[in-house]
Design an enzyme around this catalytic site. Structure first.
Site, PDB file in Angstrom:
ATOM      1  N   ARG A 257       5.222   1.669  -0.824  1.00 37.17           N
ATOM      2  CA  ARG A 257       3.980   2.679  -0.279  1.00 37.17           C
ATOM      3  C   ARG A 257       4.566   3.930  -0.063  1.00 37.17           C
ATOM      4  O   ARG A 257       5.800   4.105   0.202  1.00 37.17           O
ATOM      5  CB  ARG A 257       3.382   2.159   0.649  1.00 37.17           C
ATOM      6  CG  ARG A 257       2.665   0.765   0.491  1.00 37.17           C
ATOM      7  CD  ARG A 257       2.089   0.351   2.240  1.00 37.17           C
ATOM      8  NE  ARG A 257       1.344  -0.971   1.836  1.00 37.17           N
ATOM      9  CZ  ARG A 257       2.129  -2.319   1.981  1.00 37.17           C
ATOM     10  NH1 ARG A 257       3.201  -2.200   2.378  1.00 37.17           N
ATOM     11  NH2 ARG A 257       1.470  -3.216   1.752  1.00 37.17           N
TER      12      ARG A 257
ATOM     13  N   HIS B 212       3.645  -7.656   0.545  1.00 43.20           N
ATOM     14  CA  HIS B 212       2.426  -8.166   0.866  1.00 43.20           C
ATOM     15  C   HIS B 212       2.662  -9.459   1.947  1.00 43.20           C
ATOM     16  O   HIS B 212       3.535 -10.266   1.718  1.00 43.20           O
ATOM     17  CB  HIS B 212       1.535  -8.767  -0.263  1.00 43.20           C
ATOM     18  CG  HIS B 212       1.130  -7.723  -1.124  1.00 43.20           C
ATOM     19  ND1 HIS B 212       0.691  -7.974  -2.372  1.00 43.20           N
ATOM     20  CD2 HIS B 212       0.886  -6.506  -0.967  1.00 43.20           C
ATOM     21  CE1 HIS B 212       0.120  -6.814  -2.983  1.00 43.20           C
ATOM     22  NE2 HIS B 212       0.464  -5.836  -2.082  1.00 43.20           N
TER      23      HIS B 212
ATOM     24  N   LYS C 142       2.761   0.321   7.181  1.00 41.05           N
ATOM     25  CA  LYS C 142       1.554  -0.450   7.270  1.00 41.05           C
ATOM     26  C   LYS C 142       1.531  -1.552   7.767  1.00 41.05           C
ATOM     27  O   LYS C 142       0.599  -2.002   8.675  1.00 41.05           O
ATOM     28  CB  LYS C 142       0.833  -0.459   5.682  1.00 41.05           C
ATOM     29  CG  LYS C 142      -0.564  -1.141   5.646  1.00 41.05           C
ATOM     30  CD  LYS C 142      -1.112  -1.039   4.204  1.00 41.05           C
ATOM     31  CE  LYS C 142      -2.372  -1.605   4.225  1.00 41.05           C
ATOM     32  NZ  LYS C 142      -3.067  -2.006   2.912  1.00 41.05           N
TER      33      LYS C 142
ATOM     34  N   HIS D 111      -0.824   5.567  -5.114  1.00 41.21           N
ATOM     35  CA  HIS D 111      -1.023   4.385  -4.932  1.00 41.21           C
ATOM     36  C   HIS D 111      -0.703   3.337  -6.401  1.00 41.21           C
ATOM     37  O   HIS D 111      -0.245   2.319  -6.374  1.00 41.21           O
ATOM     38  CB  HIS D 111      -2.202   3.785  -4.102  1.00 41.21           C
ATOM     39  CG  HIS D 111      -2.002   2.330  -3.709  1.00 41.21           C
ATOM     40  ND1 HIS D 111      -1.520   1.835  -2.715  1.00 41.21           N
ATOM     41  CD2 HIS D 111      -2.942   1.372  -4.221  1.00 41.21           C
ATOM     42  CE1 HIS D 111      -1.391   0.761  -2.600  1.00 41.21           C
ATOM     43  NE2 HIS D 111      -2.655   0.124  -3.408  1.00 41.21           N
TER      44      HIS D 111
ATOM     45  N   TYR E 207      -3.310  -8.852  -9.498  1.00 43.25           N
ATOM     46  CA  TYR E 207      -2.730  -8.432 -10.505  1.00 43.25           C
ATOM     47  C   TYR E 207      -2.436  -9.507 -11.440  1.00 43.25           C
ATOM     48  O   TYR E 207      -2.310  -9.351 -12.682  1.00 43.25           O
ATOM     49  CB  TYR E 207      -1.085  -8.105  -9.987  1.00 43.25           C
ATOM     50  CG  TYR E 207      -1.400  -6.873  -9.090  1.00 43.25           C
ATOM     51  CD1 TYR E 207      -1.785  -5.711  -9.144  1.00 43.25           C
ATOM     52  CD2 TYR E 207      -0.724  -7.141  -7.694  1.00 43.25           C
ATOM     53  CE1 TYR E 207      -2.049  -4.620  -8.636  1.00 43.25           C
ATOM     54  CE2 TYR E 207      -1.091  -5.729  -6.701  1.00 43.25           C
ATOM     55  CZ  TYR E 207      -1.564  -4.725  -7.292  1.00 43.25           C
ATOM     56  OH  TYR E 207      -1.501  -3.853  -6.072  1.00 43.25           O
TER      57      TYR E 207
ATOM     58  N   ARG F 202       2.206   1.206  -7.247  1.00 44.19           N
ATOM     59  CA  ARG F 202       2.403  -0.048  -6.778  1.00 44.19           C
ATOM     60  C   ARG F 202       1.870  -0.894  -8.141  1.00 44.19           C
ATOM     61  O   ARG F 202       2.233  -2.098  -8.076  1.00 44.19           O
ATOM     62  CB  ARG F 202       1.937  -0.296  -5.602  1.00 44.19           C
ATOM     63  CG  ARG F 202       2.677   0.212  -4.421  1.00 44.19           C
ATOM     64  CD  ARG F 202       2.067   0.138  -3.059  1.00 44.19           C
ATOM     65  NE  ARG F 202       1.925  -1.013  -2.474  1.00 44.19           N
ATOM     66  CZ  ARG F 202       2.626  -2.028  -1.890  1.00 44.19           C
ATOM     67  NH1 ARG F 202       3.922  -1.698  -1.848  1.00 44.19           N
ATOM     68  NH2 ARG F 202       1.999  -3.236  -1.640  1.00 44.19           N
TER      69      ARG F 202
END
Length: 163
Positions: A24, A136, A51, A110, A145, A113
């Site tokens: 990120r 994640h 994050k 972003h 995805y 990613r």
């Protein structure tokens, strides 16, 4: 995009680095040389994600490393990508760069990613592994995805209908 000159070299390098490693922007902005173990192959980024506050262990591909600056005499505590433009400024540069490259999709930092995730899944990488590379905490987050890749499979098979 790689073949198209960008208005901002820093934005270009950060964006392409992110496309090939999946970090990120918040983590890229705080990445120091101490976060990267360069003593083995591949190099490994070990850091706590901004994050999620979870640890991330990320092998760096040769491709990602192409877009990193040289460490030179930088101290371990120095930022890898120092003196970056603001995020809005980099996103504006990306928009102009994409237009120059003939890409109609709106790019932001972003989307790098998303690029990594869809590229790896398209090339056959395991969904769980991609989830871990992206940092994640839940594989369900990564499943979006896989749906994109599935729709590309349908498009490919439908090409045969005209034969």
């Amino acid at each position: 995009m790689e073949a198209t000159p960008a208005g901002s070299e820093k934005t270009r390098n950060v964006y392409l680095f992110m496309c090939y490693c999946g970090l990120r922007i918040s983590d890229v902005k705080q990445l120091t040389w101490a976060d990267i173990d360069t003593s083995s192959e591949p190099w490994i980024i070990s850091k706590r994600q901004q994050k999620t506050k979870t640890p991330l262990y990320l092998p760096l591909s040769q491709k990602a490393r192409q877009f990193m600056p040289e460490q030179g005499d930088a101290a371990p505590t120095d930022l890898v990508f120092a003196d970056l433009p603001t995020e809005p400024s980099m996103n504006r540069s990306l928009k102009m760069w994409a237009k120059k490259a003939g890409i109609e999709k709106v790019l932001t930092l972003h989307t790098a990613r998303h690029t990594l995730a869809t590229t790896l899944l398209t090339k056959g990488a395991d969904l769980y592994i991609v989830s871990k590379l992206l940092g994640h905490t839940d594989v369900a987050t990564t499943q979006i995805y896989a749906k994109i890749v599935d729709s590309k499979k349908v498009e490919a098979v439908n090409l045969l209908n005209d034969l």
